[in-house]
Write a protein that holds these residues in place. Structure first.
Motif, PDB file in Angstrom:
ATOM      1  N   GLN B  81      45.981  31.408  54.821  1.00  0.00           N
ATOM      2  CA  GLN B  81      46.425  32.361  53.798  1.00  0.00           C
ATOM      3  C   GLN B  81      47.796  31.954  53.229  1.00  0.00           C
ATOM      4  O   GLN B  81      48.019  32.039  52.032  1.00  0.00           O
ATOM      5  CB  GLN B  81      46.514  33.747  54.417  1.00  0.00           C
ATOM      6  CG  GLN B  81      46.694  34.852  53.422  1.00  0.00           C
ATOM      7  CD  GLN B  81      46.633  36.222  54.083  1.00  0.00           C
ATOM      8  OE1 GLN B  81      47.030  36.385  55.226  1.00  0.00           O
ATOM      9  NE2 GLN B  81      46.134  37.185  53.387  1.00  0.00           N
ATOM     10  N   GLU B  82      48.703  31.508  54.125  1.00  0.00           N
ATOM     11  CA  GLU B  82      50.008  31.033  53.638  1.00  0.00           C
ATOM     12  C   GLU B  82      49.826  29.670  52.989  1.00  0.00           C
ATOM     13  O   GLU B  82      48.920  28.929  53.344  1.00  0.00           O
ATOM     14  CB  GLU B  82      50.999  30.848  54.796  1.00  0.00           C
ATOM     15  CG  GLU B  82      51.195  32.046  55.679  1.00  0.00           C
ATOM     16  CD  GLU B  82      50.345  31.962  56.932  1.00  0.00           C
ATOM     17  OE1 GLU B  82      49.398  31.146  56.953  1.00  0.00           O
ATOM     18  OE2 GLU B  82      50.612  32.722  57.864  1.00  0.00           O
ATOM     19  N   VAL B  83      50.691  29.380  52.038  1.00  0.00           N
ATOM     20  CA  VAL B  83      50.676  28.033  51.474  1.00  0.00           C
ATOM     21  C   VAL B  83      51.397  27.130  52.472  1.00  0.00           C
ATOM     22  O   VAL B  83      52.619  27.056  52.498  1.00  0.00           O
ATOM     23  CB  VAL B  83      51.362  27.997  50.101  1.00  0.00           C
ATOM     24  CG1 VAL B  83      51.370  26.585  49.546  1.00  0.00           C
ATOM     25  CG2 VAL B  83      50.646  28.918  49.139  1.00  0.00           C
ATOM     26  N   ALA B  84      50.616  26.494  53.324  1.00  0.00           N
ATOM     27  CA  ALA B  84      51.201  25.728  54.435  1.00  0.00           C
ATOM     28  C   ALA B  84      51.352  24.262  54.049  1.00  0.00           C
ATOM     29  O   ALA B  84      50.639  23.395  54.545  1.00  0.00           O
ATOM     30  CB  ALA B  84      50.334  25.887  55.679  1.00  0.00           C
ATOM     31  N   LYS B 138      50.101  24.724  44.292  1.00  0.00           N
ATOM     32  CA  LYS B 138      50.310  24.688  45.746  1.00  0.00           C
ATOM     33  C   LYS B 138      49.060  25.157  46.481  1.00  0.00           C
ATOM     34  O   LYS B 138      48.671  24.607  47.504  1.00  0.00           O
ATOM     35  CB  LYS B 138      51.503  25.570  46.131  1.00  0.00           C
ATOM     36  CG  LYS B 138      52.845  24.998  45.719  1.00  0.00           C
ATOM     37  CD  LYS B 138      53.974  25.965  46.037  1.00  0.00           C
ATOM     38  CE  LYS B 138      55.281  25.475  45.440  1.00  0.00           C
ATOM     39  NZ  LYS B 138      56.365  26.453  45.570  1.00  0.00           N
ATOM     40  N   ARG B 139      48.442  26.207  45.922  1.00  0.00           N
ATOM     41  CA  ARG B 139      47.211  26.718  46.533  1.00  0.00           C
ATOM     42  C   ARG B 139      46.109  25.658  46.504  1.00  0.00           C
ATOM     43  O   ARG B 139      45.351  25.493  47.453  1.00  0.00           O
ATOM     44  CB  ARG B 139      46.731  27.952  45.775  1.00  0.00           C
ATOM     45  CG  ARG B 139      47.482  29.200  46.102  1.00  0.00           C
ATOM     46  CD  ARG B 139      46.848  29.887  47.293  1.00  0.00           C
ATOM     47  NE  ARG B 139      47.625  31.030  47.711  1.00  0.00           N
ATOM     48  CZ  ARG B 139      47.572  31.528  48.921  1.00  0.00           C
ATOM     49  NH1 ARG B 139      46.792  30.999  49.837  1.00  0.00           N
ATOM     50  NH2 ARG B 139      48.289  32.573  49.235  1.00  0.00           N
ATOM     51  N   ARG B 140      46.039  24.930  45.397  1.00  0.00           N
ATOM     52  CA  ARG B 140      45.005  23.896  45.284  1.00  0.00           C
ATOM     53  C   ARG B 140      45.281  22.749  46.260  1.00  0.00           C
ATOM     54  O   ARG B 140      44.362  22.187  46.851  1.00  0.00           O
ATOM     55  CB  ARG B 140      44.920  23.388  43.837  1.00  0.00           C
ATOM     56  CG  ARG B 140      44.155  24.354  42.932  1.00  0.00           C
ATOM     57  CD  ARG B 140      43.963  23.772  41.562  1.00  0.00           C
ATOM     58  NE  ARG B 140      45.116  24.003  40.709  1.00  0.00           N
ATOM     59  CZ  ARG B 140      45.487  23.222  39.697  1.00  0.00           C
ATOM     60  NH1 ARG B 140      44.792  22.140  39.420  1.00  0.00           N
ATOM     61  NH2 ARG B 140      46.532  23.524  38.973  1.00  0.00           N
ATOM     62  N   LEU B 141      46.560  22.432  46.423  1.00  0.00           N
ATOM     63  CA  LEU B 141      46.914  21.394  47.404  1.00  0.00           C
ATOM     64  C   LEU B 141      46.537  21.863  48.809  1.00  0.00           C
ATOM     65  O   LEU B 141      46.001  21.095  49.626  1.00  0.00           O
ATOM     66  CB  LEU B 141      48.415  21.082  47.322  1.00  0.00           C
ATOM     67  CG  LEU B 141      48.933  20.042  48.313  1.00  0.00           C
ATOM     68  CD1 LEU B 141      48.302  18.669  48.035  1.00  0.00           C
ATOM     69  CD2 LEU B 141      50.463  19.918  48.252  1.00  0.00           C
ATOM     70  N   ASN B 142      46.826  23.129  49.065  1.00  0.00           N
ATOM     71  CA  ASN B 142      46.464  23.740  50.348  1.00  0.00           C
ATOM     72  C   ASN B 142      44.964  23.572  50.620  1.00  0.00           C
ATOM     73  O   ASN B 142      44.542  23.225  51.725  1.00  0.00           O
ATOM     74  CB  ASN B 142      46.806  25.238  50.262  1.00  0.00           C
ATOM     75  CG  ASN B 142      47.298  25.806  51.571  1.00  0.00           C
ATOM     76  OD1 ASN B 142      47.843  25.084  52.400  1.00  0.00           O
ATOM     77  ND2 ASN B 142      47.117  27.109  51.751  1.00  0.00           N
ATOM     78  N   GLU B 158      41.594  34.012  52.650  1.00  0.00           N
ATOM     79  CA  GLU B 158      42.155  34.562  51.406  1.00  0.00           C
ATOM     80  C   GLU B 158      42.878  33.487  50.584  1.00  0.00           C
ATOM     81  O   GLU B 158      44.080  33.602  50.333  1.00  0.00           O
ATOM     82  CB  GLU B 158      43.103  35.719  51.725  1.00  0.00           C
ATOM     83  CG  GLU B 158      42.448  36.770  52.611  1.00  0.00           C
ATOM     84  CD  GLU B 158      42.950  38.172  52.344  1.00  0.00           C
ATOM     85  OE1 GLU B 158      43.104  38.505  51.167  1.00  0.00           O
ATOM     86  OE2 GLU B 158      43.166  38.909  53.307  1.00  0.00           O
ATOM     87  N   PRO B 159      42.149  32.491  50.142  1.00  0.00           N
ATOM     88  CA  PRO B 159      42.810  31.354  49.483  1.00  0.00           C
ATOM     89  C   PRO B 159      43.269  31.635  48.055  1.00  0.00           C
ATOM     90  O   PRO B 159      43.918  30.783  47.453  1.00  0.00           O
ATOM     91  CB  PRO B 159      41.721  30.279  49.482  1.00  0.00           C
ATOM     92  CG  PRO B 159      40.442  31.042  49.457  1.00  0.00           C
ATOM     93  CD  PRO B 159      40.688  32.293  50.229  1.00  0.00           C
ATOM     94  N   THR B 160      42.940  32.802  47.524  1.00  0.00           N
ATOM     95  CA  THR B 160      43.302  33.066  46.124  1.00  0.00           C
ATOM     96  C   THR B 160      44.354  34.158  45.986  1.00  0.00           C
ATOM     97  O   THR B 160      44.605  34.644  44.885  1.00  0.00           O
ATOM     98  CB  THR B 160      42.057  33.491  45.319  1.00  0.00           C
ATOM     99  OG1 THR B 160      41.506  34.665  45.916  1.00  0.00           O
ATOM    100  CG2 THR B 160      41.006  32.405  45.298  1.00  0.00           C
ATOM    101  N   LEU B 169      39.848  30.899  39.557  1.00  0.00           N
ATOM    102  CA  LEU B 169      38.519  30.401  39.184  1.00  0.00           C
ATOM    103  C   LEU B 169      38.340  28.946  39.607  1.00  0.00           C
ATOM    104  O   LEU B 169      37.275  28.540  40.067  1.00  0.00           O
ATOM    105  CB  LEU B 169      38.313  30.534  37.667  1.00  0.00           C
ATOM    106  CG  LEU B 169      38.109  31.953  37.159  1.00  0.00           C
ATOM    107  CD1 LEU B 169      38.047  31.970  35.636  1.00  0.00           C
ATOM    108  CD2 LEU B 169      36.818  32.548  37.751  1.00  0.00           C
ATOM    109  N   ALA B 170      39.410  28.165  39.456  1.00  0.00           N
ATOM    110  CA  ALA B 170      39.339  26.748  39.827  1.00  0.00           C
ATOM    111  C   ALA B 170      39.044  26.608  41.322  1.00  0.00           C
ATOM    112  O   ALA B 170      38.224  25.773  41.738  1.00  0.00           O
ATOM    113  CB  ALA B 170      40.649  26.058  39.481  1.00  0.00           C
ATOM    114  N   ILE B 171      39.704  27.444  42.125  1.00  0.00           N
ATOM    115  CA  ILE B 171      39.495  27.373  43.577  1.00  0.00           C
ATOM    116  C   ILE B 171      38.063  27.793  43.919  1.00  0.00           C
ATOM    117  O   ILE B 171      37.377  27.150  44.734  1.00  0.00           O
ATOM    118  CB  ILE B 171      40.537  28.243  44.308  1.00  0.00           C
ATOM    119  CG1 ILE B 171      41.884  27.525  44.270  1.00  0.00           C
ATOM    120  CG2 ILE B 171      40.117  28.528  45.749  1.00  0.00           C
ATOM    121  CD1 ILE B 171      43.025  28.285  44.869  1.00  0.00           C
TER     122      ILE B 171
END
Lengths: 416, 309
Positions: B81-84, B138-142, B158-160, B169-171
């Motif tokens: 869930q966190e942008v790690a 960052k989310r996409r990199l995650n 919860e990736p979005t 939408l991309a994710i």
């Protein structure tokens, strides 16, 4: 093993990608070392304060005063030069730190007991050096003022003699000298120490100046302690990552990969030791460039690794006692600064008060600094620092193990 | 197949996850839908081997993750869930590190990294520092870090959350594409529409318990075939029963503290007769809302609360 290497590589890469962080940690002890060297050093490496003296009064007394300042062949950091009217232009051109002017009428006013002023023109482009001259001159003014009050009668008589055309009577001079000697004897305990200091400098005896520490000697005395302080800063910064990674969810994410808690913590410990040792190594290299002989390389390397292990262990243990990055920062900063103060990083070990030594011996700073001073100042070798290496290694490994164990327990409990 | 059996985890007195069980079949996208604090992240943490359960078992292809963690973790890709991600490193640095953890090296690693970057649309920003990325990037990199080793099972927590609709939408597109490639996906969310559009099957979780599971159709039937009326106010149960008495196709599904849920058969006379009675001001009813059957109404039917509450 593969995962451990990846974690270590990543930590080192993060340091490489943050040269600012590296520079800051390296610069701090160097700045401190520079301040100490400037504060306590002299001569040797060319630090000097150029002071010009312009005698506008041109009387025997003012000549005496100007001569006393200017006749010394070696006054340590003071480079005193008696000048004519060109002195004003020189100070305006920034060719000296200060110009001391003995104004016309100074002797008459001084001998008559009236307020007499010396004028000081400071170089506005410099900050600290003219200030040092001003402070010295103030001290001199206090001495002269006290002399004016204590020797009032004798100075009056001396004034009359100067104004008379006739040759001074030796008997009068003898009697006057006796009275001056008697008066000085009565205040000897209070006046002589500064007078003696003044006389030693005035005599042109360069011995005292030669005995003063050179900047290089000050660096050799201070740099080990400050480098150990830097080592602790590096270890602090590196171990702080543990809490940052925890707070930002990076550790939790990392542990979803095929990495055990033990591997993760061991990799972090190794990375912290490497980063700390590299940081310390850079400072040693800079010390070498400054002319410091650190001693036999094998002994230096062994001591460096032991010190890095101890610093890393201390910081990891401290971090394991805290609950967040913020509290880790607070606790580690307090411990590092107190260790630096009592452990010989700010005050050189040889001049540390004896009552502090028992506390000092509880610090990484003491053992590491003591070891390096043994190598640098005493010309010691590996055999002379085995105690320091043993203490630092043993304590370091114990603290690393304890810190890692505490962190592992927390992670396994779900505090990750 | 991913099998979760009786998974339980307490934090002090709080029972965060309470004996949940479900299965994720090979190749499907399985959703875990629930509000914040329902126990979704704790569940993912236990499934991914980060958090030890107090009780229960997680089997990945029949292997218990707590018995053979490294073997199982190599099959899992986890998107937390966190942008790690390490913001002081570049996107590529992050992927190099992550790929190395899974033993990828040399040309294989380079290829995997390039593919992952291409898949999430970050190829042209790969060598920029992550701190210069937008939140969506960052989310996409995650997400790409979870895909770098081509895992058999992908767990997304919860990736979005907190990103703009376009990045969202991309994710979701990437997740669909990965699933089409044969990867089994466990997807947690509190966004009802995401679960409806993305998941083949799902479980509704609340307060650490699985309330229901199945396909979207199966779940929506739980809320009844018709519309759901949510009635709130200071009425009593008998007052409400009196109000609906004699109206065909209307029944009380649930009565709670200050609210009631009524099931109304569609296309019947119920709603037209019911509304005037409910709103006559005599029964202490303050508010009436109508909902078509969807996951929200299912959740309301099951818990008496809206998913967003």
């Amino acid at each position: 093993m593969r995962a451990m290497l990846a974690i270590i590589r990543r930590d080192l890469m993060r340091w490489r990608r943050n040269p600012g962080r590296l520079a800051l940690l390296l610069a701090l002890p160097l700045v401190l070392a520079g301040v100490f060297a400037l504060a306590f050093g002299s001569g040797g490496s060319g630090l000097s304060v150029r002071v010009l003296v312009l005698d506008e009064d041109d009387t025997p007394l003012s000549n005496l005063l100007a001569g006393a300042l200017g006749s010394q062949e070696d006054t340590g950091p003071l480079d005193v030069e008696i000048v004519g009217d060109e002195g004003r232009a020189m100070i305006e051109n920034g060719e000296a730190s200060a110009l001391v002017v003995i104004p016309e009428g100074f002797t008459d006013a001084f001998l008559a007991g009236r307020p007499a002023a010396l004028r000081l023109l400071k170089n506005p482009s410099q900050r600290f050096l003219p200030q040092a001259v001003e402070e010295a001159l103030r001290a001199g003014a206090v001495v002269l003022s006290q002399a004016s009050r204590t020797l009032r009668d004798e100075l009056d008589q001396f004034h009359e003699m100067l104004q008379a055309d006739a040759k001074p009577d030796p008997l009068v001079i003898g009697a006057m000298s006796t009275r001056i000697a008697e008066k000085l004897e009565t205040v000897a305990d209070y006046v002589f120490p500064p007078v003696i200091e003044l006389e030693v400098a005035s005599a042109g005896d360069g011995e005292s100046a030669d005995d003063g520490p050179t900047m290089q000697a000050v660096l050799a005395l201070m740099l080990p302690g400050l480098a150990v302080l830097s080592l602790l800063f590096f270890a602090q910064s590196a171990t702080r990552d543990v809490m940052e990674e925890r707070d930002r969810g990076l550790t939790r994410h990392l542990l979803t990969a095929p990495v055990s808690v033990g591997e993760y913590l061991l990799a972090k410990c190794v990375a912290v030791v490497i980063v700390s040792a590299l940081g310390f190594g850079l400072l040693i290299a800079l010390g070498v460039l400054a002319g410091i002989d650190w001693g036999p390389p094998v002994a230096v390397l062994a001591l460096l690794l032991a010190a890095a292990t101890a610093a890393s262990g201390l910081l990891l243990l401290l971090v394991s006692l805290t609950g967040s990055e913020m509290s880790a920062n607070a606790l580690t900063t307090i411990v590092v600064m107190v260790s630096a103060m009592v452990g010989g990083s700010f005050v050189p070990l040889p001049v540390l008060p004896a009552f502090l030594l028992p506390v000092s011996r509880l610090t990484v700073n003491y053992w590491a600094t003591h070891g390096f001073l043994t190598l640098i100042r005493d010309g010691g070798g590996l055999a002379d620092v085995t105690t320091e290496i043993a203490v630092l290694s043993t304590a370091g490994l114990a603290m690393l193990a304890l810190g890692a164990w505490r962190l592992a327990r927390r992670i396994r409990r779900g505090d990750v | 197949m991913l099998t979760v059996q009786g998974l339980t985890r307490c934090f002090g007195q709080v029972r965060a996850v309470d004996g949940i069980s479900f299965e994720v079949r090979d190749g499907e996208i399985f959703g875990l839908l629930g509000p914040n604090g329902a126990g979704k992240t704790t569940t993912i943490s236990m499934i991914s081997g980060v958090l030890a359960p107090d009780a229960g078992q997680v089997l990945v292809d029949g292997v218990d993750i707590w018995e053979r963690p490294k073997q199982v973790k190599r099959m899992l890709g986890v998107v937390p869930q966190e942008v790690a991600v390490y913001e002081d490193l570049t996107g590529r640095d992050n992927l190099v590190f992550w790929a190395s953890l899974y033993g990828l090296k040399g040309a294989d690693r380079r290829r995997a990294i390039d593919e992952a970057l291409e898949r999430v649309g970050l190829a042209d920003r790969a060598d920029d520092r992550v701190r210069d990325y937008s939140g969506g990037m960052k989310r996409r990199l995650n997400l790409s870090m979870g895909l770098i080793h081509a895992p058999k099972f992908l767990l997304l927590d919860e990736p979005t959350v907190g990103i703009d609709p376009q990045a969202r939408l991309a994710i979701l597109d990437v997740v669909r594409e990965v699933a089409r490639g044969g990867t089994t996906v466990l997807y947690t969310t509190h966004y009802m529409d995401e679960a409806e559009k993305l998941c083949d099957r799902m479980a509704i979780i609340d307060r650490g318990e699985i309330l229901a599971s199945g396909t979207l159709d199966e779940l929506t039937r739980l809320a009844g075939e018709g519309d759901v009326l949510r009635v709130s106010g200071s009425f009593g149960a008998e007052d409400l029963r009196g109000k609906i008495a004699g109206i065909d196709g209307v029944e009380i599904s649930r009565i709670g503290d200050g609210f009631a849920l009524l099931s109304v058969v569609p296309e019947g006379p119920g709603l037209a007769q019911l509304l005037p009675r409910l709103l006559d001001g005599e029964a202490g009813i303050d508010d009436v809302s109508i909902q078509r059957s969807n996951l929200e109404s299912v959740f309301i039917a099951l818990t008496g609360r809206a998913l967003r509450d």
